[in-house]
Design a protein around this motif. Structure first.
Motif, PDB file in Angstrom:
ATOM      1  N   VAL A 179       0.741  -1.418   0.018  1.00  0.00           N
ATOM      2  CA  VAL A 179      -0.049   0.143  -0.015  1.00  0.00           C
ATOM      3  C   VAL A 179       0.752   1.246   0.061  1.00  0.00           C
ATOM      4  O   VAL A 179       0.469   2.254  -0.672  1.00  0.00           O
ATOM      5  CB  VAL A 179      -0.976   0.181   1.090  1.00  0.00           C
ATOM      6  N   VAL A 180       1.932   1.238   0.740  1.00  0.00           N
ATOM      7  CA  VAL A 180       2.662   2.399   0.655  1.00  0.00           C
ATOM      8  C   VAL A 180       3.441   2.598  -0.715  1.00  0.00           C
ATOM      9  O   VAL A 180       3.510   3.788  -1.215  1.00  0.00           O
ATOM     10  CB  VAL A 180       4.181   2.191   1.717  1.00  0.00           C
ATOM     11  N   THR A 181       3.966   1.466  -1.171  1.00  0.00           N
ATOM     12  CA  THR A 181       4.316   1.602  -2.755  1.00  0.00           C
ATOM     13  C   THR A 181       3.228   2.211  -3.745  1.00  0.00           C
ATOM     14  O   THR A 181       3.379   3.118  -4.486  1.00  0.00           O
ATOM     15  CB  THR A 181       4.708   0.259  -3.351  1.00  0.00           C
ATOM     16  N   LEU A 182       1.838   1.703  -3.409  1.00  0.00           N
ATOM     17  CA  LEU A 182       0.742   2.221  -4.249  1.00  0.00           C
ATOM     18  C   LEU A 182       0.594   3.846  -4.284  1.00  0.00           C
ATOM     19  O   LEU A 182       0.475   4.447  -5.043  1.00  0.00           O
ATOM     20  CB  LEU A 182      -0.570   1.386  -3.856  1.00  0.00           C
ATOM     21  N   ALA A 183       0.756   4.215  -2.784  1.00  0.00           N
ATOM     22  CA  ALA A 183       0.581   5.321  -2.352  1.00  0.00           C
ATOM     23  C   ALA A 183       1.656   6.484  -3.147  1.00  0.00           C
ATOM     24  O   ALA A 183       1.608   7.478  -3.539  1.00  0.00           O
ATOM     25  CB  ALA A 183       0.385   5.571  -0.985  1.00  0.00           C
ATOM     26  N   LYS A 184       2.910   5.880  -2.679  1.00  0.00           N
ATOM     27  CA  LYS A 184       3.945   6.848  -3.025  1.00  0.00           C
ATOM     28  C   LYS A 184       4.471   6.695  -4.286  1.00  0.00           C
ATOM     29  O   LYS A 184       4.773   7.924  -5.103  1.00  0.00           O
ATOM     30  CB  LYS A 184       5.206   6.381  -2.128  1.00  0.00           C
ATOM     31  N   ASP A 185       4.269   5.750  -4.962  1.00  0.00           N
ATOM     32  CA  ASP A 185       4.951   5.544  -6.313  1.00  0.00           C
ATOM     33  C   ASP A 185       3.810   5.543  -7.372  1.00  0.00           C
ATOM     34  O   ASP A 185       3.769   6.111  -8.342  1.00  0.00           O
ATOM     35  CB  ASP A 185       5.800   4.313  -6.502  1.00  0.00           C
ATOM     36  N   GLY A 186       2.872   4.647  -7.118  1.00  0.00           N
ATOM     37  CA  GLY A 186       1.666   4.606  -7.823  1.00  0.00           C
ATOM     38  C   GLY A 186       0.649   5.636  -8.456  1.00  0.00           C
ATOM     39  O   GLY A 186       0.219   5.817  -9.353  1.00  0.00           O
ATOM     40  N   MET A 187       0.741   6.458  -7.608  1.00  0.00           N
ATOM     41  CA  MET A 187      -0.176   7.655  -7.417  1.00  0.00           C
ATOM     42  C   MET A 187       0.306   8.957  -7.662  1.00  0.00           C
ATOM     43  O   MET A 187      -0.383   9.997  -7.679  1.00  0.00           O
ATOM     44  CB  MET A 187      -0.965   7.810  -6.119  1.00  0.00           C
ATOM     45  N   LYS A 188       1.691   8.933  -7.973  1.00  0.00           N
ATOM     46  CA  LYS A 188       2.449  10.132  -8.734  1.00  0.00           C
ATOM     47  C   LYS A 188       1.692  10.998  -9.806  1.00  0.00           C
ATOM     48  O   LYS A 188       1.319  12.095  -9.767  1.00  0.00           O
ATOM     49  CB  LYS A 188       3.766   9.900  -9.189  1.00  0.00           C
ATOM     50  N   GLU A 189       1.185  10.101 -10.962  1.00  0.00           N
ATOM     51  CA  GLU A 189       0.475  11.088 -11.933  1.00  0.00           C
ATOM     52  C   GLU A 189      -1.014  10.902 -11.699  1.00  0.00           C
ATOM     53  O   GLU A 189      -1.501  12.165 -11.804  1.00  0.00           O
ATOM     54  CB  GLU A 189       0.594   9.916 -13.151  1.00  0.00           C
ATOM     55  N   THR A 190      -1.362  10.298 -10.724  1.00  0.00           N
ATOM     56  CA  THR A 190      -2.838  10.622 -10.250  1.00  0.00           C
ATOM     57  C   THR A 190      -2.764  12.174  -9.598  1.00  0.00           C
ATOM     58  O   THR A 190      -3.770  12.688  -9.680  1.00  0.00           O
ATOM     59  CB  THR A 190      -3.447   9.656  -9.163  1.00  0.00           C
ATOM     60  N   ASP A 191      -1.936  12.267  -8.812  1.00  0.00           N
ATOM     61  CA  ASP A 191      -1.670  13.600  -8.088  1.00  0.00           C
ATOM     62  C   ASP A 191      -1.670  14.498  -8.915  1.00  0.00           C
ATOM     63  O   ASP A 191      -2.482  15.681  -8.709  1.00  0.00           O
ATOM     64  CB  ASP A 191      -0.351  13.571  -7.267  1.00  0.00           C
ATOM     65  N   GLU A 192      -0.895  14.451 -10.124  1.00  0.00           N
ATOM     66  CA  GLU A 192      -0.786  15.755 -10.975  1.00  0.00           C
ATOM     67  C   GLU A 192      -2.250  15.779 -11.761  1.00  0.00           C
ATOM     68  O   GLU A 192      -2.397  17.057 -12.088  1.00  0.00           O
ATOM     69  CB  GLU A 192       0.322  15.311 -12.034  1.00  0.00           C
ATOM     70  N   VAL A 193      -2.836  14.751 -12.260  1.00  0.00           N
ATOM     71  CA  VAL A 193      -4.196  14.777 -12.766  1.00  0.00           C
ATOM     72  C   VAL A 193      -5.148  15.531 -11.762  1.00  0.00           C
ATOM     73  O   VAL A 193      -5.934  16.429 -12.294  1.00  0.00           O
ATOM     74  CB  VAL A 193      -4.673  13.360 -13.157  1.00  0.00           C
ATOM     75  N   ILE A 194      -5.289  15.138 -10.634  1.00  0.00           N
ATOM     76  CA  ILE A 194      -6.199  15.890  -9.525  1.00  0.00           C
ATOM     77  C   ILE A 194      -5.790  17.159  -9.427  1.00  0.00           C
ATOM     78  O   ILE A 194      -6.898  18.096  -9.524  1.00  0.00           O
ATOM     79  CB  ILE A 194      -5.859  15.096  -8.291  1.00  0.00           C
ATOM     80  N   LEU A 195      -4.665  17.657  -9.486  1.00  0.00           N
ATOM     81  CA  LEU A 195      -4.252  19.065  -9.258  1.00  0.00           C
ATOM     82  C   LEU A 195      -4.636  19.864 -10.474  1.00  0.00           C
ATOM     83  O   LEU A 195      -5.226  21.012 -10.417  1.00  0.00           O
ATOM     84  CB  LEU A 195      -2.761  19.174  -9.040  1.00  0.00           C
ATOM     85  N   ASN A 196      -4.575  19.216 -11.781  1.00  0.00           N
ATOM     86  CA  ASN A 196      -5.051  19.889 -12.939  1.00  0.00           C
ATOM     87  C   ASN A 196      -6.319  20.158 -13.040  1.00  0.00           C
ATOM     88  O   ASN A 196      -7.091  21.179 -13.435  1.00  0.00           O
ATOM     89  CB  ASN A 196      -4.577  18.946 -14.150  1.00  0.00           C
ATOM     90  N   ILE A 197      -7.330  19.167 -12.571  1.00  0.00           N
ATOM     91  CA  ILE A 197      -8.571  19.311 -12.612  1.00  0.00           C
ATOM     92  C   ILE A 197      -9.085  20.315 -11.432  1.00  0.00           C
ATOM     93  O   ILE A 197     -10.026  21.267 -11.779  1.00  0.00           O
ATOM     94  CB  ILE A 197      -9.133  17.977 -11.826  1.00  0.00           C
ATOM     95  N   MET A 198      -8.558  20.299 -10.392  1.00  0.00           N
ATOM     96  CA  MET A 198      -8.699  21.385  -9.351  1.00  0.00           C
ATOM     97  C   MET A 198      -8.152  22.768  -9.831  1.00  0.00           C
ATOM     98  O   MET A 198      -9.109  23.769  -9.544  1.00  0.00           O
ATOM     99  CB  MET A 198      -8.110  20.897  -8.207  1.00  0.00           C
ATOM    100  N   VAL A 199      -7.286  22.916 -10.278  1.00  0.00           N
ATOM    101  CA  VAL A 199      -6.496  24.272 -10.644  1.00  0.00           C
ATOM    102  C   VAL A 199      -7.124  24.762 -11.878  1.00  0.00           C
ATOM    103  O   VAL A 199      -7.361  25.894 -12.199  1.00  0.00           O
ATOM    104  CB  VAL A 199      -5.229  24.470 -10.372  1.00  0.00           C
ATOM    105  N   GLN A 200      -6.928  23.917 -12.841  1.00  0.00           N
ATOM    106  CA  GLN A 200      -6.963  24.388 -14.344  1.00  0.00           C
ATOM    107  C   GLN A 200      -8.483  24.224 -14.886  1.00  0.00           C
ATOM    108  O   GLN A 200      -8.870  24.583 -15.777  1.00  0.00           O
ATOM    109  CB  GLN A 200      -6.036  23.864 -15.262  1.00  0.00           C
ATOM    110  N   GLY A 201      -9.179  23.091 -14.219  1.00  0.00           N
ATOM    111  CA  GLY A 201     -10.538  22.994 -14.575  1.00  0.00           C
ATOM    112  C   GLY A 201     -10.653  22.084 -15.960  1.00  0.00           C
ATOM    113  O   GLY A 201     -11.438  21.928 -16.537  1.00  0.00           O
ATOM    114  N   SER A 202      -9.420  21.198 -15.799  1.00  0.00           N
ATOM    115  CA  SER A 202      -9.508  20.380 -17.266  1.00  0.00           C
ATOM    116  C   SER A 202      -9.165  18.944 -16.861  1.00  0.00           C
ATOM    117  O   SER A 202      -9.181  18.766 -15.694  1.00  0.00           O
ATOM    118  CB  SER A 202      -8.148  20.978 -18.207  1.00  0.00           C
TER     119      SER A 202
END
Length: 422
Positions: free
Chosen positions: A399-422
């Motif tokens: 689960v640590v690997t999932l959170a730390k490594d597997g969700m890096k791109e997810t984090d970027e996509v979430i931020l884009n949705i929140m900040v840029q609305g895309s």
């Protein structure tokens, strides 16, 4: 591996279980701003707040406490600069007065506070640049909410601390499941009484306020009104109500866990509620809370304080372990509770601090309660079923690997949705 001592584990609890007023990301901004202003020596003419994406994600929507309902990064920085006391740490805004708010509102109207996305690989990273006349102060905060690593004034370095690639404020690499269980069973309660008492008192107080008043989406109040007063509902409702209040401007402090007030409430309030119903002794409750807190810290310190993985899940896994402990569960049943929780809700994403955190907490605690009852009845998800491995240690590692490594791109996509609305 370094031998784990009681002193080490008490140090971890002392480091992580501290009081904070308001959501810790805007409070970190306010703290950085208040500290920079102290070195500037005057109310600034301009403030540039450069933040990592995760700081922006977690600070943009929540109410900043002591501000009468002001929200966001600019508000946290302005209020911190004019009324904050950096000596108070995560309670930096407790000194804010009405006259400070009036000055801060003028600063916001004149748009002297500007937010920038910081180009950094770090999740928790803030750089505040403050100017007044010919003077400029630049302050950098890294990896922890009070972790100032550099202060410059007019180009001269006044303070600097270098961090190694993975270094935080404390080394937890010696922490493991065996040491957590050993410490839970044998620690002298007198040595941790003050910490746990403060967690119980502060977090219970804000939960009561959340249930008594109308904050945010009123998740906690709604759970009790719709589903009834069973302990399984109350355990979810109190934790959610605390988050309802905290995300929406309540001016009561909480005792945090892993840098988060929401996680601090999630690890503690459900366990406290079960202890009342089970008529657990004070010592049983304290040991259950020690277990819950350390299980959450053990997961989260390796994931990183901020990520796309919702910290309510790791905190709830700790709470589930504490509940199983109170019900007389064996170590194996406690471990199975952790596995069952993580197998269920590890997909919840963090889309920033907001009113919806209370709902995520309720869902995570619900999963932890179900996990506990499953475990106490002899049921556990088996190795090879999804992310479940052959034991709790390897499951947590995955689960640590999932959170730390597997969700890096997810984090970027979430931020884009929140900040840029895309």
């Amino acid at each position: 591996m370094q031998k784990v001592t009681e002193k080490h584990l008490i140090h971890i609890l002392e480091t992580e279980l501290v009081k904070a007023l308001g959501c810790t990301e805007p409070i970190a901004i306010a703290f950085a701003s208040a500290t920079a202003k102290r070195y500037l020596g005057a109310v600034p003419e301009t403030i540039i707040i450069s933040c990592s994406g995760n700081i922006i994600k977690n600070a943009k929507a929540v109410v900043v406490p002591m501000t009468g309902g002001m929200r966001g990064i600019e508000a946290a920085s302005a209020v911190g600069a004019v009324g904050g006391d950096p000596d108070r740490g995560l309670e930096v805004l407790t000194t804010v007065a009405e006259q400070d708010l009036q000055i801060a509102k003028i600063m916001l109207q004149e748009k002297i506070c500007q937010v920038e996305l910081l180009d950094t690989r770090e999740k928790l990273h803030i750089v505040v640049t403050m100017r007044q006349g010919k003077d400029e102060v630049k302050l950098e905060l890294l990896r922890t909410h009070l972790g100032i690593v550099k202060i410059e004034k007019n180009g001269q370095i006044l303070f600097e601390r270098e961090l190694a690639a993975e270094e935080e404020s404390a080394d937890y690499s010696y922490l493991d499941m065996d040491s957590i269980f050993e410490f839970t069973e044998h620690v002298n309660i007198k040595k941790i009484r003050g910490l746990i008492e403060e967690q119980i008192q502060c977090n219970t107080n804000i939960a009561r306020d959340g249930l008594s008043n109308c904050y945010g989406a009123q998740i906690g109040k709604t759970l009790l009104e719709v589903y009834g007063d069973d302990v399984k509902i109350r355990a979810k409702a109190v934790a959610a109500a605390g988050s309802d209040a905290r995300m929406n401007g309540c001016e009561l402090p909480v005792v945090i866990n892993s840098g988060s007030g929401n996680q601090g409430m999630t690890v503690s309030l459900p366990v406290i509620e079960y202890a009342k119903t089970l008529r657990s002794s004070e010592e049983e409750l304290y040991r259950a809370l020690v277990l819950s807190n350390l299980i959450a810290i053990y997961q989260k310190y390796r994931m990183g304080r901020l990520s796309a993985y919702c910290g309510a899940v790791s905190a709830a896994a700790g709470a589930g372990a504490g509940i199983t402990y109170l019900m007389g569960g064996t170590r194996e049943q406690i471990e199975h509770t952790i596995i069952n929780t993580l197998a269920n809700t590890s997909g919840i994403v963090c889309d920033g601090a907001s009113a919806s955190c209370a709902a995520k907490i309720a869902s995570s605690v619900d999963a932890a309660i179900m996990a506990s009852y499953l475990s106490m009845n002899g049921h556990v998800f088996l190795p090879g079923e999804g992310i479940v491995k052959e034991n709790v240690q390897k499951t947590v590692d995955g689960v640590v690997t999932l959170a730390k490594d597997g969700m890096k791109e997810t984090d970027e996509v979430i931020l884009n949705i929140m900040v840029q609305g895309s």
